[in-house]
Motif scaffolding. Structure first.
Motif, short mmCIF file in Angstrom:
data_model
loop_
_atom_site.label_atom_id
_atom_site.label_comp_id
_atom_site.label_asym_id
_atom_site.label_seq_id
_atom_site.Cartn_x
_atom_site.Cartn_y
_atom_site.Cartn_z
N ARG A 275 0.80 -1.21 0.00
CA ARG A 275 0.00 0.00 0.00
C ARG A 275 0.83 1.26 0.00
NH1 ARG A 275 -3.80 -0.85 5.06
NH2 ARG A 275 -1.80 -1.53 5.93
N THR A 276 2.17 1.11 -0.02
CA THR A 276 3.03 2.28 0.10
C THR A 276 3.85 2.51 -1.15
OG1 THR A 276 4.73 0.92 1.16
CG2 THR A 276 3.16 2.07 2.59
N PHE A 277 3.33 2.16 -2.31
CA PHE A 277 4.07 2.30 -3.57
C PHE A 277 4.57 3.72 -3.77
CE2 PHE A 277 5.30 1.26 -7.77
CZ PHE A 277 4.88 2.28 -8.63
N SER A 278 3.76 4.70 -3.41
CA SER A 278 4.13 6.09 -3.62
C SER A 278 5.28 6.54 -2.72
CB SER A 278 2.91 7.00 -3.40
OG SER A 278 2.42 6.85 -2.09
N ASN A 279 5.66 5.72 -1.75
CA ASN A 279 6.79 6.04 -0.88
C ASN A 279 8.13 5.60 -1.46
OD1 ASN A 279 5.09 7.12 1.03
ND2 ASN A 279 5.09 5.31 2.34
N TYR A 280 8.08 4.98 -2.65
CA TYR A 280 9.29 4.42 -3.23
C TYR A 280 9.64 5.08 -4.56
CZ TYR A 280 8.96 0.72 0.22
OH TYR A 280 8.92 0.03 1.39
N ALA A 281 10.89 5.47 -4.68
CA ALA A 281 11.42 5.84 -5.98
C ALA A 281 11.65 4.55 -6.77
CB ALA A 281 12.73 6.60 -5.82
N MET A 282 11.53 4.64 -8.08
CA MET A 282 11.60 3.45 -8.91
C MET A 282 12.59 3.65 -10.05
SD MET A 282 9.24 1.51 -7.50
CE MET A 282 8.98 0.25 -8.74
N ALA A 283 13.04 2.54 -10.57
CA ALA A 283 13.97 2.62 -11.70
C ALA A 283 13.88 1.37 -12.55
CB ALA A 283 15.40 2.81 -11.19
N TRP A 284 14.31 1.50 -13.79
CA TRP A 284 14.46 0.36 -14.69
C TRP A 284 15.96 0.15 -14.95
CZ3 TRP A 284 10.67 -2.86 -16.13
CH2 TRP A 284 9.34 -2.41 -16.05
N PHE A 285 16.35 -1.11 -14.89
CA PHE A 285 17.69 -1.52 -15.26
C PHE A 285 17.56 -2.63 -16.30
CE2 PHE A 285 20.46 0.50 -12.09
CZ PHE A 285 19.53 0.95 -11.18
N ARG A 286 18.65 -2.92 -16.99
CA ARG A 286 18.63 -4.02 -17.93
C ARG A 286 19.99 -4.73 -17.92
NH1 ARG A 286 18.46 -0.70 -23.72
NH2 ARG A 286 20.65 0.00 -23.70
N GLN A 287 19.95 -5.99 -18.30
CA GLN A 287 21.18 -6.77 -18.36
C GLN A 287 21.15 -7.65 -19.59
OE1 GLN A 287 22.08 -9.08 -14.83
NE2 GLN A 287 24.25 -9.12 -15.37
N ALA A 288 22.12 -7.42 -20.46
CA ALA A 288 22.28 -8.23 -21.67
C ALA A 288 23.23 -9.39 -21.36
CB ALA A 288 22.83 -7.37 -22.79
N PRO A 289 23.15 -10.46 -22.13
CA PRO A 289 24.03 -11.61 -21.89
C PRO A 289 25.50 -11.21 -21.91
CG PRO A 289 22.32 -12.20 -23.43
CD PRO A 289 22.20 -10.72 -23.23
N GLY A 290 26.23 -11.62 -20.87
CA GLY A 290 27.65 -11.34 -20.81
C GLY A 290 28.00 -9.92 -20.41
N LYS A 291 27.00 -9.12 -20.08
CA LYS A 291 27.26 -7.73 -19.70
C LYS A 291 26.75 -7.45 -18.30
CE LYS A 291 27.21 -5.81 -24.38
NZ LYS A 291 26.65 -4.72 -25.25
N GLU A 292 27.25 -6.37 -17.72
CA GLU A 292 26.80 -5.98 -16.40
C GLU A 292 25.42 -5.31 -16.49
OE1 GLU A 292 31.13 -5.09 -14.27
OE2 GLU A 292 29.67 -3.49 -14.53
N ARG A 293 24.72 -5.36 -15.37
CA ARG A 293 23.44 -4.69 -15.30
C ARG A 293 23.66 -3.19 -15.44
NH1 ARG A 293 19.28 -6.70 -10.81
NH2 ARG A 293 19.90 -8.61 -11.90
N GLU A 294 22.80 -2.52 -16.23
CA GLU A 294 22.96 -1.09 -16.45
C GLU A 294 21.64 -0.36 -16.23
OE1 GLU A 294 24.20 -0.25 -20.44
OE2 GLU A 294 22.35 -1.01 -21.34
N PHE A 295 21.79 0.88 -15.81
CA PHE A 295 20.66 1.77 -15.56
C PHE A 295 20.02 2.18 -16.88
CE2 PHE A 295 18.27 5.02 -13.47
CZ PHE A 295 18.35 6.15 -14.25
N VAL A 296 18.70 2.23 -16.89
CA VAL A 296 17.97 2.67 -18.08
C VAL A 296 17.25 3.99 -17.79
CG1 VAL A 296 16.14 2.12 -19.72
CG2 VAL A 296 17.64 0.30 -18.87
N ALA A 297 16.44 4.00 -16.73
CA ALA A 297 15.66 5.20 -16.40
C ALA A 297 15.20 5.12 -14.96
CB ALA A 297 14.45 5.34 -17.34
N GLY A 298 14.94 6.28 -14.37
CA GLY A 298 14.47 6.34 -13.00
C GLY A 298 13.41 7.41 -12.83
#
Length: 123
Positions: A27-50
């Protein structure tokens, strides 16, 4: 506490669009900042948007600027990533993440993660 669940991934062709969703329980979704990350095969996870808790502030990786749009609907406990003009290099597993404070691209600071959704872009 919030538990994110991603959906909306799939196989598309270069130039197509997809919209990813991240539904978060609690019930507290609005209390959290959110972000999208992605990870391609063989690569590190990277930030996409927040996005800030209210949705008033957004942030994008250079690779996403002009093509992707992050948004949220706190009434529906859901965050979105609209992806246009997709490229083969966008192929990755996309994860949504949540934190009480917005940490930008610092993935290790986000305490809540979804299981990921696969996006595959064919050329």
């Amino acid at each position: 506490q919030v538990q994110p669940v991603e959906s909306g991934g799939g196989l598309v062709q270069a130039g197509d669009s997809l919209r990813l969703s991240c539904a978060a329980s609690g019930r507290t979704f609005s209390n959290y900042a959110m972000a999208w990350f992605r990870q391609a095969p063989g690569k590190e996870r990277e930030f996409v948007a927040g996005i800030s808790r209210s949705g008033d502030s957004t942030d994008y990786a250079d690779s996403a600027k002009g093509r992707f749009t992050i948004s949220r609907d706190n009434a529906k406990n859901t965050m979105y990533l609209q992806m246009n003009s997709l490229k083969p290099e966008d192929t990755a597993v996309y994860y949504c993440a949540a934190a009480r404070t917005y940490y930008g691209s610092s993935s290790y600071q986000y305490g809540y993660w979804g299981q990921g959704t696969q996006v595959t872009v064919s050329s």
